[in-house]
Design a protein around this motif. Sequence first.
Motif, PDB file in Angstrom:
ATOM      1  N   ASN A 178       0.788  -1.240   0.000  1.00 29.18           N
ATOM      2  CA  ASN A 178       0.000   0.000   0.000  1.00 29.18           C
ATOM      3  C   ASN A 178       0.821   1.291   0.000  1.00 29.18           C
ATOM      4  O   ASN A 178       0.267   2.358   0.263  1.00 29.18           O
ATOM      5  CB  ASN A 178      -0.979   0.040   1.192  1.00 29.18           C
ATOM      6  N   GLN A 233      -1.263  -0.775   9.680  1.00 25.92           N
ATOM      7  CA  GLN A 233      -1.672   0.219   8.694  1.00 25.92           C
ATOM      8  C   GLN A 233      -3.176   0.445   8.773  1.00 25.92           C
ATOM      9  O   GLN A 233      -3.958  -0.501   8.912  1.00 25.92           O
ATOM     10  CB  GLN A 233      -1.314  -0.240   7.277  1.00 25.92           C
ATOM     11  N   ALA A 235      -5.007   1.023   6.387  1.00 24.56           N
ATOM     12  CA  ALA A 235      -5.619   0.368   5.224  1.00 24.56           C
ATOM     13  C   ALA A 235      -6.242  -0.970   5.574  1.00 24.56           C
ATOM     14  O   ALA A 235      -7.231  -1.394   4.960  1.00 24.56           O
ATOM     15  CB  ALA A 235      -4.577   0.183   4.123  1.00 24.56           C
ATOM     16  N   HIS A 236      -5.680  -1.653   6.560  1.00 21.82           N
ATOM     17  CA  HIS A 236      -6.177  -2.983   6.897  1.00 21.82           C
ATOM     18  C   HIS A 236      -7.524  -2.948   7.611  1.00 21.82           C
ATOM     19  O   HIS A 236      -8.148  -3.993   7.819  1.00 21.82           O
ATOM     20  CB  HIS A 236      -5.149  -3.729   7.738  1.00 21.82           C
ATOM     21  N   LEU A 238     -10.014  -0.910   6.498  1.00 20.94           N
ATOM     22  CA  LEU A 238     -10.949  -0.310   5.551  1.00 20.94           C
ATOM     23  C   LEU A 238     -11.354  -1.304   4.480  1.00 20.94           C
ATOM     24  O   LEU A 238     -10.538  -2.120   4.046  1.00 20.94           O
ATOM     25  CB  LEU A 238     -10.315   0.917   4.870  1.00 20.94           C
ATOM     26  N   ALA A 240     -12.729  -2.088   0.514  1.00 22.14           N
ATOM     27  CA  ALA A 240     -12.219  -1.628  -0.779  1.00 22.14           C
ATOM     28  C   ALA A 240     -12.798  -0.272  -1.177  1.00 22.14           C
ATOM     29  O   ALA A 240     -12.106   0.562  -1.759  1.00 22.14           O
ATOM     30  CB  ALA A 240     -12.533  -2.674  -1.848  1.00 22.14           C
ATOM     31  N   ASP A 242     -13.535   2.211   0.631  1.00 20.57           N
ATOM     32  CA  ASP A 242     -13.071   3.330   1.445  1.00 20.57           C
ATOM     33  C   ASP A 242     -11.562   3.535   1.395  1.00 20.57           C
ATOM     34  O   ASP A 242     -11.044   4.461   2.033  1.00 20.57           O
ATOM     35  CB  ASP A 242     -13.506   3.128   2.902  1.00 20.57           C
ATOM     36  N   LEU A 243     -10.848   2.699   0.652  1.00 24.21           N
ATOM     37  CA  LEU A 243      -9.393   2.849   0.592  1.00 24.21           C
ATOM     38  C   LEU A 243      -8.984   4.194   0.003  1.00 24.21           C
ATOM     39  O   LEU A 243      -7.899   4.690   0.282  1.00 24.21           O
ATOM     40  CB  LEU A 243      -8.774   1.709  -0.225  1.00 24.21           C
ATOM     41  N   LYS A 244      -9.869   4.797  -0.801  1.00 20.27           N
ATOM     42  CA  LYS A 244      -9.548   6.104  -1.385  1.00 20.27           C
ATOM     43  C   LYS A 244      -9.362   7.168  -0.317  1.00 20.27           C
ATOM     44  O   LYS A 244      -8.728   8.201  -0.552  1.00 20.27           O
ATOM     45  CB  LYS A 244     -10.649   6.535  -2.353  1.00 20.27           C
TER      46      LYS A 244
END
Length: 374
Positions: A178, A233, A235-236, A238, A240, A242-244
């Motif tokens: 990421n 992180q 990212a883990h 969230l 797909a 909401d990754l933006k």
Amino acid sequence: MDEELKDLHCIGCGALLQTTNPDLPGYTPASVLKRALTTGDDLYCQRCFRLRHYNEIADVNATADDFLKLLNEIGKADALIVNVVDIFDFNGSIIPGLHHFVGNNPVILVGNKVDILPRDINLNKVTRWLNSQAKLNGLNPIATQLISAKNGQHVDQLLQLINQYRHHRDVYLVGVTNVGKSTLINQIIQQLTGQKNVITTSRFPGTTLDKIEIPLDDGHYLIDTPGIVHEHQMAHFLGAKDLKLIAPQKPIKPKVYQLLPQQTLFLGGLARFDYIKGAKKQGFVAYLDNQLMIHRTKLANADNFYQKHVGELLQPPRPQEVTAFPPLQRFEFAPKEKSDIVFAGLGWIKVPADTLVAGYAPQGVDVMIRKSLI
């Protein structure tokens, strides 16, 4: 299909083929595999297929053991190390213990996502902050370069640094998932060749599961390594969709919030900021993704407000993710100078001096304080 997969390996990288997890080695869509078995075509995993036909290098995730083996290999090599980190999530993107493995090899630190920083930020301050954080983690980079892997900004300057310091050695590109490492390696290939679509599989003699070797003009290689998963992180936590929110597409626009003591800001349902004590009314500047919803409430009611509305009014996380979403962990700060409270992977809130504030993030994700960058 599981029976058909027995002992079927990708002829490009040797990975055992599988059709269930796109993030793991050997993935190929079930429909593609079925067609290849019917027609007798060569069997490639999706990663090697993209490399072969579209000159696109895709990241593959390594397990901790695999990555440890690779790091030991790097330590024994005489090479230049290029370590890519996320400017917005240094602690979540620094490789734990990297300084123990690089040995005497020099390290260039690369801070990615410069393109989404606010336009008025002082990039020299960002560079100094990255250097200070690297040294706290035991790294002493010989150079630090801010780049945008997405649009190629400053990648030419990074290539100049690589040429300056590699001294006819191999170059290892390392980073966690990421951080945009694969996007960067594709930018480098484009700049080295001057064209987008000239790389073929034959140009990658070391296209193996654990690394991709890109020939340089002196017989050495630029080696793209797999990304290791860093469990701390944002990212883990969230989905797909909401990754933006942690990978904005446009420069962040600061927003000012006038708060009274004992007021709280919720950053969606992902994080929280409390103004506990200070002047009667203070301005706090938030540097967060432009689409992240911010909600204000009274501190006395904040815990109940969160429990009632997380996954609904406070999104992300989305409703289906709430049961697995970790509790928020609290960090308290009393800055004596203008400072940033940094929510790893999300952004930061600039706070005045002589205040008492607290920041919350999912358990395992860092909230830290630094001297203000703006």
